[in-house]
Design an enzyme around this catalytic site. Structure first.
Site, PDB file in Angstrom:
ATOM      1  N   PRO A   1     -42.700   8.273 -26.424  1.00 54.73           N
ATOM      2  CG  PRO A   1     -44.738   7.667 -27.361  1.00 54.73           C
ATOM      3  CD  PRO A   1     -43.276   7.451 -27.480  1.00 54.73           C
TER       4      PRO A   1
ATOM      5  CD  GLU B   1     -48.981   0.267 -32.412  1.00 53.37           C
ATOM      6  OE1 GLU B   1     -48.850   0.583 -33.611  1.00 53.37           O
ATOM      7  OE2 GLU B   1     -49.631   0.927 -31.588  1.00 53.37           O
TER       8      GLU B   1
ATOM      9  NE  ARG C   1     -30.248  27.093 -30.807  1.00 50.42           N
ATOM     10  CZ  ARG C   1     -30.082  28.152 -31.592  1.00 50.42           C
ATOM     11  NH1 ARG C   1     -29.920  27.991 -32.895  1.00 50.42           N
ATOM     12  NH2 ARG C   1     -30.067  29.363 -31.085  1.00 50.42           N
TER      13      ARG C   1
ATOM     14  CG  ASP D   1     -31.040  30.872 -28.410  1.00 48.94           C
ATOM     15  OD1 ASP D   1     -30.912  31.804 -29.213  1.00 48.94           O
ATOM     16  OD2 ASP D   1     -30.537  29.756 -28.546  1.00 48.94           O
TER      17      ASP D   1
HETATM   18 CL1  6GU Z   1     -39.707  10.485 -28.646  1.00 46.27          CL
HETATM   19  N1  6GU Z   1     -41.594   9.211 -29.990  1.00 46.27           N
HETATM   20  C1  6GU Z   1     -42.856   9.080 -30.455  1.00 46.27           C
HETATM   21  N2  6GU Z   1     -43.167   8.019 -31.210  1.00 46.27           N
HETATM   22  N3  6GU Z   1     -43.809   9.962 -30.209  1.00 46.27           N
HETATM   23  C2  6GU Z   1     -43.469  11.013 -29.474  1.00 46.27           C
HETATM   24  C3  6GU Z   1     -42.183  11.218 -28.960  1.00 46.27           C
HETATM   25  C4  6GU Z   1     -41.255  10.274 -29.233  1.00 46.27           C
HETATM   26  N4  6GU Z   1     -42.163  12.363 -28.252  1.00 46.27           N
HETATM   27  C5  6GU Z   1     -43.402  12.843 -28.348  1.00 46.27           C
HETATM   28  N5  6GU Z   1     -44.186  12.041 -29.055  1.00 46.27           N
END
Ligand code: 6GU
Length: 229
Positions: free
Chosen positions: A89, A116, A154, A169
């Protein structure tokens, strides 16, 4: 195109890989997905892949040794060592331009995290491209890896039939517009009619109506897309 997925949960993938477009692409030899269980590269007798964070705090951190060992074992499995992507994230948010960039590679190695996150030294040693799929928290990178595979294949020549061309698309052309509304049979459902123009057989008129629909929808739902250059 080859994907290698490095994960603690390889069993999450076969269901997804065995369906629909992806199954067809794999059967046709256009796409190959190789799954690797990071737990197979642990060095201790308990197969430990995660541990408590130094400094305290909740949760567990993925350990550097098994992750680096797994990546360093998997990359040489092909002549092309591949483009290494870490799903986190904290990465750059993925958009269609990012998907197009990824599709330039013949091989992508997807490193999925859990818990984590990874020991920081995974990032420092391996220098992966770090990608997020949006501003929300997933339990791990596995679903994000599937999103990347899904979006990238795709764009692999031959994966979509002519009828499914990715050229029209949403997001594939600039300015990026949302797609127009689509209808199929029946012509009427609970009093809702298919727009008369779509039944007219006049392809010029239909194309103009759809272009206007696209523009209006984008204006209503995603005006931010019209601001982009
Ligand atoms: Cl790639 N991993 C995690 N754990 N949460 C996320 C993500 C990735 N992308 C958005 N949220």
């Amino acid at each position: 195109m080859r994907f290698d997925v490095l994960t603690l949960f390889p069993d999450m993938f076969p269901g997804y890989l065995g369906q629909s477009l992806l199954k067809r692409a794999i059967d046709a030899g256009l796409v190959e997905v190789c799954l690797h269980d990071i737990r197979n590269w642990t060095q201790d007798k308990h197969n430990k892949v995660d541990d408590r964070p130094y400094g305290g705090g909740p949760g567990m951190v993925m350990m550097v040794e098994p992750v680096v060992a797994c990546v360093e074992a998997v990359r040489p499995m092909d002549d092309d060592s591949g483009h290494l992507v870490m799903l986190t994230p904290q990465g750059q948010p993925l958009d269609q331009a990012g998907v197009e960039r990824l599709a330039q590679h013949q091989r992508i190695v997807l490193l999925c995290g859990r818990y984590e996150g990874f020991d920081e030294r995974v990032r420092l040693v391996l220098k992966p491209e770090e990608i997020s799929i949006g501003d929300y928290v997933l339990n791990g990178g596995e679903v994000a890896a599937m999103v990347i595979i899904d979006a990238v294949i795709r764009l692999v020549p031959g994966v979509l039939g002519d009828a499914e061309s990715s050229q029209c698309d949403s997001f594939s052309t600039a300015p990026r517009l949302l797609e127009f509304a689509q209808y199929t049979r029946p012509r009427e459902f609970r009093g809702l009619q298919v727009p008369e123009i779509l039944l007219s057989g006049d392809h010029g008129v239909i194309a103009r109506w759809r272009a206007e629909e696209s523009r209006q929808r984008t204006q209503e739902r995603r005006a931010d897309l019209l601001e982009e250059t």
